[in-house]
Write an enzyme that holds these catalytic residues in place. Structure first.
Site, PDB file in Angstrom:
ATOM      1  N   GLU A   1       0.752  -1.267   0.059  1.00  0.00           N
ATOM      2  CA  GLU A   1       0.173  -0.028   0.047  1.00  0.00           C
ATOM      3  C   GLU A   1       0.783   1.326   0.156  1.00  0.00           C
ATOM      4  OE1 GLU A   1      -3.313   0.327   2.659  1.00  0.00           O
ATOM      5  OE2 GLU A   1      -3.716   2.330   2.096  1.00  0.00           O
TER       6      GLU A   1
ATOM      7  N   ASP B   1      -3.313  12.359  -2.754  1.00  0.00           N
ATOM      8  CA  ASP B   1      -3.539  13.772  -2.712  1.00  0.00           C
ATOM      9  C   ASP B   1      -3.922  14.149  -4.187  1.00  0.00           C
ATOM     10  OD1 ASP B   1      -2.909  14.410  -0.232  1.00  0.00           O
ATOM     11  OD2 ASP B   1      -0.766  13.531  -0.885  1.00  0.00           O
TER      12      ASP B   1
ATOM     13  N   ASP C   1     -11.894  10.467  -4.752  1.00  0.00           N
ATOM     14  CA  ASP C   1     -13.144  11.238  -4.561  1.00  0.00           C
ATOM     15  C   ASP C   1     -13.040  12.358  -5.578  1.00  0.00           C
ATOM     16  OD1 ASP C   1     -11.126  12.344  -2.680  1.00  0.00           O
ATOM     17  OD2 ASP C   1     -12.531  13.434  -1.936  1.00  0.00           O
TER      18      ASP C   1
ATOM     19  N   ARG D   1      -9.696   6.730   5.941  1.00  0.00           N
ATOM     20  CA  ARG D   1     -10.038   7.757   6.701  1.00  0.00           C
ATOM     21  C   ARG D   1     -10.627   9.035   5.567  1.00  0.00           C
ATOM     22  NH1 ARG D   1      -7.756  10.273  11.658  1.00  0.00           N
ATOM     23  NH2 ARG D   1      -7.620   7.865  12.168  1.00  0.00           N
ATOM     24  N   TYR D   2      -9.600   9.037   4.457  1.00  0.00           N
ATOM     25  CA  TYR D   2      -9.969  10.114   3.480  1.00  0.00           C
ATOM     26  C   TYR D   2     -11.278   9.885   2.625  1.00  0.00           C
ATOM     27  CZ  TYR D   2      -6.163  13.309   3.873  1.00  0.00           C
ATOM     28  OH  TYR D   2      -5.470  14.163   4.677  1.00  0.00           O
ATOM     29  N   GLU D   3     -11.640   8.415   2.467  1.00  0.00           N
ATOM     30  CA  GLU D   3     -12.845   8.147   1.932  1.00  0.00           C
ATOM     31  C   GLU D   3     -13.942   8.400   2.682  1.00  0.00           C
ATOM     32  OE1 GLU D   3     -13.707   4.153   2.263  1.00  0.00           O
ATOM     33  OE2 GLU D   3     -15.172   4.147   0.752  1.00  0.00           O
TER      34      GLU D   3
END
Ligand SMILES: C[S@@+](CC[C@H](N)C(=O)[O-])C[C@H]1O[C@@H](n2cnc3c(N)ncnc32)[C@H](O)[C@@H]1O
Length: 234
Positions: free
Chosen positions: A62, A136, A172, A211-213
């Site tokens: 990852e 990012d 996203d 977390r970002y999702e």
């Protein structure tokens, strides 16, 4: 292993540290990072067969694991796999170690630096699955060269991924999604595994959330979940 100076476009664009670590987390980082961190062998290559306490059936990588929620869940669900996580943000590395200690997870090894250095030090066709989750987006045109999904990194991934290996990418960000598809389509080594267009908006069951999702979801943004296959011909 190369250093960043010798890699084109050398520096990492992103934070290496945000706020200072809490005392307990800093102590855990000091105690466990030396045990779990990846150092290349004398050859300059990472000796995968010596990295884990068990003998992994496969190695998964990852890139940019953030605080490591996805990596830990994959490690727990797949105890025979050797998971390698790469993240230069020290608060993220600390977050991962906190979860590993809490859940007694031992099948993860950590590279606390730029993915480009790690990929360079991994053997050909050694990785069976790779994840780049919510990288990012660097939305400004003049910053596009900072995007982690780029032709150089895809070439490096193509070298280290096994034939038929999966590359999973989530985002996203609409423009970055288009960019990702374009970069992958122009690389002949990968094909997009999309059984149905609706599928991109449904996170597969074996793809734990990040977390970002979750942040994107709260802000009302839909995410795209893409899986590419490393072609078997080379
Ligand atoms: C937007 S965050 C997403 C974190 C996590 N994957 C998630 O979905 O919650 C992107 C992460 O990629 C990491 N990153 C950026 N450039 C990187 C590089 N060259 N090598 C490894 N990680 C990188 C950043 O430090 C950051 O933690």
């Amino acid at each position: 292993m190369k250093d960043l100076e010798t890699i084109q476009g050398s520096r990492i664009y992103g934070r290496r540290q945000a706020k200072p670590l809490k005392e307990n987390s800093a102590a855990r980082l000091n105690e466990y990072l030396p045990k779990y961190s990846i150092k290349p062998g004398k050859s300059g290559f990472v000796e995968l067969s010596k990295l884990f306490d068990h003998n992994p059936t496969e190695y998964w990588l990852e890139i940019g694991f953030g605080k490591g929620e996805h990596l830990v869940e994959q490690a727990k669900a797949n105890p025979t796999i050797g998971l390698i996580g790469c993240e230069p943000f020290i608060n993220g590395v600390s977050g991962l170690i906190d979860q590993m200690v809490r859940d007694n997870v031992t099948n993860i090894r950590i590279f606390k630096d730029d993915a480009r250095l790690l990929m360079d030090a991994l053997p050909d066709q050694s990785i069976s699955r790779s994840f780049i989750l919510f990288p990012d987006p660097w939305p400004k045109k003049r910053h596009h060269k900072r995007r982690v999904v780029n032709p150089g990194n895809l070439a490096a991934l193509s070298r280290i991924l096994k034939k038929n290996a999966e590359l999973r990418i989530g985002t996203d960000h609409h423009d970055y999604c288009r960019w990702i598809l374009a970069r992958l389509m122009e690389n002949a080594d990968f094909e997009w595994k999309s059984e149905h267009p609706d599928n991109w908006h449904i996170r597969p069951d074996d793809w734990p959330p990040t977390r970002y999702e979750q942040k994107a979801l709260k802000a009302g943004r839909k995410s795209t979940y893409m899986t590419f296959i490393k072609k078997a011909y080379n």
